[in-house]
Enzyme design. Structure first.
Site, PDB file in Angstrom:
ATOM      1  CD  GLU A 119     -22.875  26.038 -24.487  1.00 58.62           C
ATOM      2  OE1 GLU A 119     -22.749  27.024 -24.531  1.00 58.62           O
ATOM      3  OE2 GLU A 119     -22.661  25.540 -25.685  1.00 58.62           O
ATOM      4  NE  ARG A 132     -16.257  35.556 -17.033  1.00 59.56           N
ATOM      5  CZ  ARG A 132     -17.187  34.810 -17.386  1.00 59.56           C
ATOM      6  NH1 ARG A 132     -17.895  35.778 -18.114  1.00 59.56           N
ATOM      7  NH2 ARG A 132     -17.097  33.478 -17.676  1.00 59.56           N
ATOM      8  CE  LYS A 164     -19.611  26.792 -18.851  1.00 57.17           C
ATOM      9  NZ  LYS A 164     -21.472  26.252 -19.825  1.00 57.17           N
TER      10      LYS A 164
END
Ligand code: ATP
Ligand code: MG
Length: 566
Positions: free
Chosen positions: A37, A262, A272
């Site tokens: 994104e 992850r 983020k």
């Protein structure tokens, strides 16, 4: 191609691919995608996903798309798109002709929304987000159906068209899938497909004021692109039933979603949102601050793409979350730089040394090896003269027996040069050492004594009149604790920032060969560490060096000592 014999060494994703190859599900095709994104810069966790997706495509002779998941116009920017492209390219991967954007599929997604309405599988809902949350139920209690759930197809089509036409304010209506308000999986309780958002999108401008939700976009984008294996992180495991539901309800090509754990690293935050906060609040100098776990931060710090790729290979992929010791990342860059980085000499905290028996005003060039790990790197000349600098820590006035560096009356080797013996110490009025005096043995040129006499220590040095002054930035972990996300009551995660994460030495002295080093150039300062020329602040008249990593894994040493004590 992965062969049958190597099946034992396949990771779990490769095993799934092997099963698909055997069953013929995708006709032997492997097509992956990396779907960021564009709402921030990429970090080392993304690198894991990039290496995995592009790596699988390469291994199986397939293709990997770079697709921007740009369904949230309020947080996304072109700046991020460009930075992400630069980072993926720098890591060494190629996505073919052009990057793809979920926003390119907005027209198709709208058509598919209409189809679900016509099939009685979607409805326009007038509940506010708060009301929807109330209706949603909990893990233990079923949800309640929306009072708007049974609207007619005609009314739904009319309202949805008017949502698109901009007749309604933000948040006043949504389009929702009609699935099951009693489903055990909350994601299936009539999830929102579209929301009203009068916001300018970085690519589609003001063409739309309704935007599809991530879940209504991702699987369909995969389907449009003919993705075979849609690899995402574990948080999406309970979104998979919805991913599957949309593709089945739309009766379109159906990729396989696969979840993996992850990457988490000690002493690091990876979210983020948190990285953005560090930047926005000025807690770091920017996304590319060399202490950041971002790709651009690691690049500026001196990391190589190969080191990052090797690290990602080494840690592998798993189905269970865990935290990797950041030392492993540091070891990867150390290993790579050890093989490839040229050696030079530089003194971080200079101490002036006068060689009393070396003629004044004279100098000579000595031959230094560029990389003992790589003979083809050759040698270079280093100037030597009467006044030198050595490292402050390489001299001790009252040295213990085991101190093998310079001390009054002791002899050491100056790397690639001569044996020198300390004869005197000069101090200022406050008793601080300002200079030491030595004599050298001209017969030891090159660093060996013809009479076979040995010295225990070899130290590095630079010639004062030839040296280049440099600002050196030494970095430590940005956070002082292994898990900065763990906070006690009344504490904030930013309280864990390491106040000693940067130390700036403004008066370092390095050998003259570095005067012409390009921004980004990497090298080892002998006995000191791996460094690179800072690509942002370094100028021809102001050399700025970043320490990438120390020479040795000092932590491993500490741990070993502790073990020995036990
Ligand atoms: P957010 O959801 O907060 O925007 P994100 O880190 O999930 O952040 P994306 O841009 O959606 O950001 O991530 C792109 C891809 O990178 C996704 O497929 C995601 O699963 C993967 N990814 C993100 N963080 C990690 C991580 N720490 N380890 C491995 N893969 C990751
Ligand atoms: Mg995400």
């Amino acid at each position: 191609m992965a062969s049958e014999e190597s099946a034992g060494r396949l990771n779990f994703i490769e095993q799934i691919i092997a099963e698909h190859e055997a069953s013929g599900r995708f006709g032997g095709r492997v097509q992956t995608r990396f779907p960021p994104e564009p709402n921030g810069y990429l970090h080392i966790g993304h690198a894991k996903s990039i290496c995995l997706n592009f790596g699988l495509a390469a291994k199986y002779g397939g293709k990997c798309n770079l697709r921007f998941d740009d369904t949230n116009p309020t947080k996304e920017e072109d700046e991020y798109v460009r930075a992400i492209e630069e980072d993926v390219r720098w890591l060494g991967f190629d996505w073919g002709e052009a990057a793809l954007f979920a926003s390119d599929y907005f027209g198709q997604l709208y058509e598919w929304a209409l189809k679900l309405i016509q099939d009685g599988k979607a409805f326009v809902c007038d509940l506010s987000f708060d009301e929807m949350r109330e209706h949603r139920g909990t893990l233990t209690e079923p949800g309640r159906e929306s009072p708007y759930r049974d609207r007619s197809v005609e009314e739904n089509l009319d309202l949805f068209a008017r949502m698109k036409a901009g007749e309604f304010p933000d948040g006043s209506r949504t389009l929702r899938a009609k699935i099951d308000m009693a489903a055990a999986n909350l994601n299936l309780r009539d999830p929102v497909m579209y929301r009203i958002l009068h916001a300018t999108h970085h690519r589609t401008g003001d063409a739309w004021c309704i935007y599809p939700m991530y879940d209504f976009t991702h699987g369909q984008s995969d389907s449009i692109e003919g993705i075979t294996h849609s690899i995402c992180t574990l948080e999406f495991e309970n979104h998979r039933p919805l991913y599957d539901w949309y593709l089945d309800a739309l009766e379109i090509y159906h990729p396989q979603q696969i979840e993996f754990a992850r990457l988490n690293l000690t002493y690091t935050v990876m979210s983020k949102r948190r990285l953005l906060q560090l930047v926005a609040e000025g807690l770091v100098s920017g996304w590319d601050d060399p202490r950041m776990p971002t790709i651009c931060g690691l690049r500026r710090r001196g990391y190589t793409p190969a080191a990052i790729r090797n690290f990602c290979d080494l840690i592998g992929v798993a189905k269970f979350n865990s935290t990797i010791d950041v030392v492993q990342l540091e070891n990867s860059v150390r290993e790579d730089l050890n093989r490839h980085a040229p050696r030079v000499m530089g003194v971080l905290r200079p101490l002036r040394v006068v060689i009393e028996n070396y003629p004044e005003g004279e100098s000579e060039e000595l031959e230094a090896v560029n990389n003992p790990e790589d003979e083809s790197a050759g040698t270079r000349p280093v100037p030597f003269s009467r006044v030198l600098y050595i490292e402050e820590t390489d001299f001790m006035e009252d040295a213990p027996k085991k101190f093998f560096r310079l001390a009054p009356g002791r002899e050491v080797r100056l790397r690639y040069a001569y044996f020198v013996t300390c004869t005197d110490v000069v101090k200022d009025a406050d008793g601080r050492i300002t200079e030491i005096r030595c004599t050298y043995d001209p017969a030891t040129r090159g660093g060996n004594a013809p009479d076979g006499r040995k010295v225990k220590g070899t130290i590095h040095w630079v010639s004062a009149e030839h040296a280049v002054q440099a600002e050196v930035r030494l970095y430590d972990h940005l956070f002082a604790v292994p898990d900065p996300n763990e906070v006690a009551e009344g504490q904030d995660w930013t309280d864990h920032l390491n106040p000693q994460s940067i130390e700036v030495l403004s008066g370092a002295m390095v050998e003259p060969s570095l005067a012409s080093a390009e921004p980004g150039a990497r090298f080892q300062l002998e006995r000191t560490g791996y460094f690179c020329v800072d690509s942002v602040d370094s100028r021809p008249d102001r050399l700025v060096l970043n320490r990438t990593v120390s020479l040795k894994d000092t932590w491993a040493k500490v741990q070993k000592q502790q073990l020995q004590k036990k």
